[in-house]
Write a protein that holds these residues in place. Sequence first.
Motif, short mmCIF file in Angstrom:
data_model
loop_
_atom_site.label_atom_id
_atom_site.label_comp_id
_atom_site.label_asym_id
_atom_site.label_seq_id
_atom_site.Cartn_x
_atom_site.Cartn_y
_atom_site.Cartn_z
N SER A 91 16.10 -15.66 10.60
CA SER A 91 15.81 -14.47 11.40
C SER A 91 17.12 -13.79 11.80
CB SER A 91 15.03 -14.86 12.67
OG SER A 91 13.78 -15.40 12.33
N ILE A 92 17.03 -12.51 12.09
CA ILE A 92 18.19 -11.73 12.48
C ILE A 92 17.96 -11.15 13.87
CG2 ILE A 92 19.64 -9.72 11.95
CD1 ILE A 92 19.86 -11.92 9.86
N VAL A 93 18.95 -11.31 14.73
CA VAL A 93 18.93 -10.69 16.05
C VAL A 93 20.04 -9.65 16.10
CG1 VAL A 93 19.26 -11.06 18.53
CG2 VAL A 93 17.98 -12.73 17.18
N LEU A 94 19.70 -8.42 16.46
CA LEU A 94 20.68 -7.35 16.60
C LEU A 94 21.05 -7.17 18.06
CD1 LEU A 94 19.11 -4.59 14.29
CD2 LEU A 94 20.88 -6.25 13.70
N THR A 95 22.33 -7.02 18.33
CA THR A 95 22.80 -6.76 19.69
C THR A 95 23.70 -5.54 19.69
OG1 THR A 95 24.72 -8.24 19.44
CG2 THR A 95 22.69 -9.20 20.34
N GLY A 96 23.87 -4.96 20.87
CA GLY A 96 24.73 -3.80 21.01
C GLY A 96 24.52 -3.15 22.36
N VAL A 97 25.36 -2.21 22.68
CA VAL A 97 25.22 -1.44 23.91
C VAL A 97 24.25 -0.29 23.64
CG1 VAL A 97 27.49 -2.08 24.73
CG2 VAL A 97 27.24 -0.01 23.35
N ASP A 99 28.57 -14.36 0.89
CA ASP A 99 29.18 -15.61 0.47
C ASP A 99 29.77 -16.36 1.65
OD1 ASP A 99 28.48 -15.12 -2.13
OD2 ASP A 99 30.46 -14.43 -2.76
N LYS A 100 30.38 -15.62 2.58
CA LYS A 100 30.95 -16.25 3.77
C LYS A 100 29.85 -16.85 4.65
CE LYS A 100 34.82 -16.03 4.71
NZ LYS A 100 35.96 -16.94 4.48
N VAL A 101 28.75 -16.11 4.80
CA VAL A 101 27.61 -16.63 5.56
C VAL A 101 27.11 -17.94 4.94
CG1 VAL A 101 25.19 -16.23 6.22
CG2 VAL A 101 26.85 -14.37 6.40
N SER A 102 26.95 -17.92 3.63
CA SER A 102 26.43 -19.11 2.93
C SER A 102 27.38 -20.29 3.08
CB SER A 102 26.22 -18.78 1.45
OG SER A 102 25.31 -17.73 1.29
N SER A 103 28.68 -20.04 2.97
CA SER A 103 29.64 -21.15 3.04
C SER A 103 29.68 -21.74 4.44
CB SER A 103 31.03 -20.67 2.62
OG SER A 103 31.55 -19.73 3.55
N ILE A 104 29.57 -20.92 5.46
CA ILE A 104 29.58 -21.45 6.83
C ILE A 104 28.32 -22.25 7.11
CG2 ILE A 104 29.50 -20.81 9.28
CD1 ILE A 104 31.36 -18.48 8.59
N LEU A 105 27.17 -21.75 6.65
CA LEU A 105 25.93 -22.48 6.87
C LEU A 105 25.90 -23.79 6.10
CD1 LEU A 105 23.36 -19.55 6.76
CD2 LEU A 105 24.09 -20.84 8.75
N ILE A 126 20.60 -15.67 13.04
CA ILE A 126 21.95 -15.13 13.02
C ILE A 126 21.99 -13.87 13.88
CG2 ILE A 126 23.65 -13.95 11.56
CD1 ILE A 126 22.84 -15.73 9.27
N VAL A 127 23.06 -13.71 14.63
CA VAL A 127 23.24 -12.48 15.40
C VAL A 127 24.14 -11.53 14.61
CG1 VAL A 127 24.21 -11.44 17.49
CG2 VAL A 127 22.93 -13.58 17.64
N LEU A 160 24.99 -18.28 22.25
CA LEU A 160 25.01 -19.74 22.32
C LEU A 160 23.88 -20.37 21.50
CD1 LEU A 160 25.92 -20.26 26.07
CD2 LEU A 160 27.20 -21.16 24.13
N LYS A 161 22.76 -19.67 21.36
CA LYS A 161 21.62 -20.22 20.63
C LYS A 161 21.64 -19.87 19.14
CE LYS A 161 18.62 -20.27 24.69
NZ LYS A 161 17.38 -19.78 25.32
N SER A 162 22.57 -19.04 18.74
CA SER A 162 22.59 -18.57 17.36
C SER A 162 23.33 -19.54 16.45
CB SER A 162 23.28 -17.20 17.29
OG SER A 162 24.67 -17.33 17.56
N LYS A 163 23.08 -19.39 15.14
CA LYS A 163 23.83 -20.16 14.15
C LYS A 163 25.21 -19.56 13.91
CE LYS A 163 20.38 -22.59 11.42
NZ LYS A 163 21.04 -23.88 11.67
N MET A 164 25.31 -18.23 13.99
CA MET A 164 26.59 -17.56 13.82
C MET A 164 26.44 -16.13 14.27
SD MET A 164 27.03 -16.67 9.78
CE MET A 164 26.81 -18.37 9.27
N VAL A 165 27.59 -15.46 14.40
CA VAL A 165 27.62 -14.05 14.78
C VAL A 165 28.44 -13.30 13.72
CG1 VAL A 165 28.38 -12.37 16.51
CG2 VAL A 165 27.42 -14.57 17.24
N ILE A 166 27.92 -12.16 13.30
CA ILE A 166 28.63 -11.27 12.37
C ILE A 166 28.93 -9.99 13.12
CG2 ILE A 166 28.52 -10.05 10.16
CD1 ILE A 166 26.36 -12.09 9.30
N ALA A 167 30.19 -9.56 13.10
CA ALA A 167 30.57 -8.37 13.85
C ALA A 167 31.88 -7.81 13.34
CB ALA A 167 30.70 -8.71 15.35
#
Length: 336
Positions: A204-210, A330-336, A172-173, A245-252
């Motif tokens: 696994s968790i991937v963090l992104t940012g400027v 809960d939202k993460v779980s429901s989407i997955l 997840i990103v 594109l390779k992630s399961k979802m993005v949280i932001a």
Amino acid sequence: MKSDQINSIAIMRTSALGDIIWTLPMLNRIRKAYPNAKIYYITSNTFAPLIEGIEDIELIKIDKPKKLKDYFKLKRVFAPYNFDVLLCTQANLRINFIYPFIKAKRKIGFDSKRGRDLQKVFTSESIPFKKEHSVNAFLGFSDYLGIESKEIEFNLPYKKEEISQLPSDNFIVIHPKASSLQRTWPTKSYIELINHIEDNLKLSIVLTGVPSDKDICDTIEKESKANIINLCGRTTLNELKNVFLKSKMVIAPDSGPAHMAAALNRPVIGLYTAVPPEYTGPFGQIDNCINAYPRALKKYFHKSPAEVPWRFRVKEDDMMDLISVEEVFDKVSSIL
């Protein structure tokens, strides 16, 4: 001017990341409706890489003016051009002052509500006002040109790149920071969420940012117990597209990368308190958003969404605390 007399159309949008992405469905409709017209996109050097590679358009790259002399430099940049139509899709004082330096038979801007800083003074025509998502607002320009279409295509261009630091596709990103701290979810909430994901979902968790987001991302990496790949400040715009594109979802929170991920058809959980996601949420994924806007209105103003003006913004320092870790998980779980 009849449609068959339009030989050149220019679109002006120099920033920001999400807004430029929101213009792409409108751009794609225009490209299809006017296959023989020359299409130009005027944007900043900063964001030009976002849309480089779109077929059949010519990018005009500029630096956003900061001083009076910068406008006269832009006058020289635009001197060779004389457009049939200029779509003035950006309305603020600094950009509005550019429009007089651009030659065009028609200059079309927003209505008086959305055309900030007296944009109508600098344009000759305006699209009608509607309460709608920003993507639809930009599509109002193609509607105004008489283009009849229901297609909404982003077709965000990207080049495939391998990002060696990434895990398998089971990640997840999280892009933790918005452009302001007021609209950024607390760091402690991200850490707690990540620990829940680690305990229950084993992703696994991937963090992104400027680069300016580095403090937040480094703290999250240090204090959470999950397997984290911290790419903050280490990706180009094209590499960021590939990560999403390779992630399961993005949280932001409300941010440009959230809209980039949505344009790439990735599931996006948007964290919204300042404005209702119906207007600025990841397009087509409003149901995935955590919408704490009604709670914020009730807490700080004792009002409901029906009782405040259109696009009324909440700007309280602690407003993102209204989003709980449990509802995001809960939202993460429901989407997955």
